[in-house]
Motif scaffolding. Structure first.
Motif, PDB file in Angstrom:
ATOM      1  N   ARG A  33       0.659  -1.217   0.020  1.00 31.99           N
ATOM      2  CA  ARG A  33      -0.010  -0.071  -0.029  1.00 31.99           C
ATOM      3  C   ARG A  33       1.037   1.176  -0.042  1.00 31.99           C
ATOM      4  N   MET A  34       1.915   1.319   0.963  1.00 30.88           N
ATOM      5  CA  MET A  34       2.789   2.669   0.987  1.00 30.88           C
ATOM      6  C   MET A  34       3.457   2.699  -0.315  1.00 30.88           C
ATOM      7  N   LEU A  35       3.880   1.749  -0.945  1.00 27.22           N
ATOM      8  CA  LEU A  35       4.424   1.777  -2.549  1.00 27.22           C
ATOM      9  C   LEU A  35       3.809   2.424  -3.548  1.00 27.22           C
ATOM     10  N   HIS A  36       2.388   1.927  -3.403  1.00 22.22           N
ATOM     11  CA  HIS A  36       1.375   2.540  -4.282  1.00 22.22           C
ATOM     12  C   HIS A  36       1.281   3.916  -4.047  1.00 22.22           C
ATOM     13  N   PHE A  37       1.053   4.110  -2.999  1.00 21.81           N
ATOM     14  CA  PHE A  37       0.950   5.846  -2.565  1.00 21.81           C
ATOM     15  C   PHE A  37       1.905   6.458  -2.819  1.00 21.81           C
ATOM     16  N   CYS A  38       3.345   6.111  -2.692  1.00 21.50           N
ATOM     17  CA  CYS A  38       4.663   6.717  -3.188  1.00 21.50           C
ATOM     18  C   CYS A  38       4.473   6.902  -4.598  1.00 21.50           C
ATOM     19  N   LEU A  39       3.992   5.952  -5.398  1.00 21.42           N
ATOM     20  CA  LEU A  39       4.024   6.243  -6.921  1.00 21.42           C
ATOM     21  C   LEU A  39       2.871   6.942  -7.358  1.00 21.42           C
ATOM     22  N   ALA A  40       1.867   7.077  -6.609  1.00 22.51           N
ATOM     23  CA  ALA A  40       0.850   8.058  -7.083  1.00 22.51           C
ATOM     24  C   ALA A  40       1.039   9.310  -6.804  1.00 22.51           C
ATOM     25  N   ILE A  41       1.761   9.558  -5.816  1.00 18.38           N
ATOM     26  CA  ILE A  41       2.453  10.791  -5.391  1.00 18.38           C
ATOM     27  C   ILE A  41       3.271  11.528  -6.629  1.00 18.38           C
ATOM     28  N   SER A  42       4.216  10.543  -6.864  1.00 17.24           N
ATOM     29  CA  SER A  42       5.261  11.088  -7.822  1.00 17.24           C
ATOM     30  C   SER A  42       5.697   9.599  -8.685  1.00 17.24           C
ATOM     31  N   PRO A  43       5.519   9.754  -9.969  1.00 15.69           N
ATOM     32  CA  PRO A  43       5.945   8.637 -10.756  1.00 15.69           C
ATOM     33  C   PRO A  43       7.391   8.503 -10.872  1.00 15.69           C
ATOM     34  N   CYS A  44       8.015   7.282 -10.815  1.00 17.75           N
ATOM     35  CA  CYS A  44       9.516   7.243 -10.745  1.00 17.75           C
ATOM     36  C   CYS A  44      10.075   6.189 -11.726  1.00 17.75           C
ATOM     37  N   GLY A  45      11.186   6.244 -12.005  1.00 16.71           N
ATOM     38  CA  GLY A  45      11.701   5.274 -13.059  1.00 16.71           C
ATOM     39  C   GLY A  45      12.026   4.079 -12.209  1.00 16.71           C
ATOM     40  N   VAL A  46      12.549   3.144 -12.855  1.00 22.61           N
ATOM     41  CA  VAL A  46      12.825   1.656 -12.569  1.00 22.61           C
ATOM     42  C   VAL A  46      13.584   1.718 -11.319  1.00 22.61           C
ATOM     43  N   VAL A  47      14.690   2.429 -11.377  1.00 28.30           N
ATOM     44  CA  VAL A  47      15.831   2.448 -10.425  1.00 28.30           C
ATOM     45  C   VAL A  47      15.319   3.033  -9.026  1.00 28.30           C
ATOM     46  N   GLU A  48      14.397   3.987  -9.346  1.00 24.62           N
ATOM     47  CA  GLU A  48      13.765   4.707  -8.223  1.00 24.62           C
ATOM     48  C   GLU A  48      12.998   3.889  -7.490  1.00 24.62           C
ATOM     49  N   ARG A  49      12.098   3.213  -8.402  1.00 28.71           N
ATOM     50  CA  ARG A  49      10.985   2.169  -7.811  1.00 28.71           C
ATOM     51  C   ARG A  49      11.724   1.210  -6.961  1.00 28.71           C
ATOM     52  N   GLN A  50      12.617   0.424  -7.478  1.00 29.17           N
ATOM     53  CA  GLN A  50      13.652  -0.558  -7.173  1.00 29.17           C
ATOM     54  C   GLN A  50      13.835  -0.089  -5.564  1.00 29.17           C
ATOM     55  N   LYS A  51      14.409   0.987  -5.535  1.00 29.03           N
ATOM     56  CA  LYS A  51      15.129   1.686  -4.255  1.00 29.03           C
ATOM     57  C   LYS A  51      13.826   1.807  -3.200  1.00 29.03           C
ATOM     58  N   LEU A  52      12.706   2.337  -3.480  1.00 30.11           N
ATOM     59  CA  LEU A  52      11.440   2.588  -2.709  1.00 30.11           C
ATOM     60  C   LEU A  52      11.023   0.953  -2.370  1.00 30.11           C
ATOM     61  N   GLU A 117      12.002  12.041   1.016  1.00 31.35           N
ATOM     62  CA  GLU A 117      10.753  12.517   1.263  1.00 31.35           C
ATOM     63  C   GLU A 117       9.496  11.866   0.871  1.00 31.35           C
ATOM     64  N   LEU A 118       9.540  11.420  -0.484  1.00 30.73           N
ATOM     65  CA  LEU A 118       8.485  10.845  -0.993  1.00 30.73           C
ATOM     66  C   LEU A 118       8.039   9.410  -0.222  1.00 30.73           C
ATOM     67  N   PHE A 119       9.262   8.760   0.331  1.00 30.97           N
ATOM     68  CA  PHE A 119       8.989   7.543   1.145  1.00 30.97           C
ATOM     69  C   PHE A 119       8.354   8.018   2.301  1.00 30.97           C
ATOM     70  N   ARG A 120       8.784   9.041   2.879  1.00 26.48           N
ATOM     71  CA  ARG A 120       8.163   9.193   4.398  1.00 26.48           C
ATOM     72  C   ARG A 120       6.812   9.830   3.934  1.00 26.48           C
ATOM     73  N   LYS A 121       6.459  10.446   2.780  1.00 21.52           N
ATOM     74  CA  LYS A 121       4.901  10.595   2.729  1.00 21.52           C
ATOM     75  C   LYS A 121       4.013   9.391   2.337  1.00 21.52           C
ATOM     76  N   GLY A 122       4.823   8.710   1.719  1.00 15.39           N
ATOM     77  CA  GLY A 122       3.680   7.258   1.279  1.00 15.39           C
ATOM     78  C   GLY A 122       3.611   6.535   2.732  1.00 15.39           C
ATOM     79  N   ASP A 123       4.519   6.492   3.634  1.00 16.45           N
ATOM     80  CA  ASP A 123       4.380   5.701   4.678  1.00 16.45           C
ATOM     81  C   ASP A 123       3.207   6.541   5.605  1.00 16.45           C
ATOM     82  N   LEU A 124       3.311   7.786   5.636  1.00 14.57           N
ATOM     83  CA  LEU A 124       2.451   8.487   6.397  1.00 14.57           C
ATOM     84  C   LEU A 124       1.100   8.613   5.879  1.00 14.57           C
TER      85      LEU A 124
END
Length: 128
Positions: A33-52, A117-124
């Motif tokens: 769920r948190m990852l879905h929120f992160c990607l809804a807030i800000s689209p990311c490339g493959v490497v950024e998604r893997q880090k998240l 910051e994106l990760f913080r927002k997604g978890d929040l």
């Protein structure tokens, strides 16, 4: 909307099933769920998604590895070990920051690490 790599999440979390115990499914679902929120807030490339995704898998793991509510710092070594095992050591500082800073109430402001910051927002969003 972009989708997180659920297969990667499951691959990373599976070895922790016994440690996490009866909370495994709930934790996995929180990560997804948190990852879905992160990607809804800000689209990311493959490497950024893997880090998240990797940070997501490990961000609360210290709850179970150290059986403590002070689990942010204990969650970092397993993440770093995973990254080292996969030859991704250079992601270590950013992933560690995603883990240690994800409970902050104020925005994380370091332009070198925008995913923190994106990760913080997604978890929040998921937590609240």
């Amino acid at each position: 909307m972009e989708e997180p790599d659920i297969a990667l999440v499951d691959l990373v979390l599976e070895p922790w099933r016994e440690v996490i115990g009866e909370d495994w499914t709930a934790y996995r679902n929180h990560v997804v769920r948190m990852l879905h929120f992160c990607l809804a807030i800000s689209p990311c490339g493959v490497v950024e998604r893997q880090k998240l995704e990797i940070a997501g898998c490990f961000h609360d793991i210290g709850l179970w590895t150290h059986q403590t509510l002070d689990y942010l710092e204990p969650s970092v070594p397993p993440a770093r070990a995973y990254l080292a095992e996969k030859g991704l050591d250079d992601w270590g500082d950013e992933v560690a920051l995603m883990i240690t800073e994800h409970h902050k109430l104020r925005p994380f402001k370091d332009e070198r690490y925008p995913l923190v910051e994106l990760f913080r927002k997604g978890d929040l969003v998921d937590f609240s």
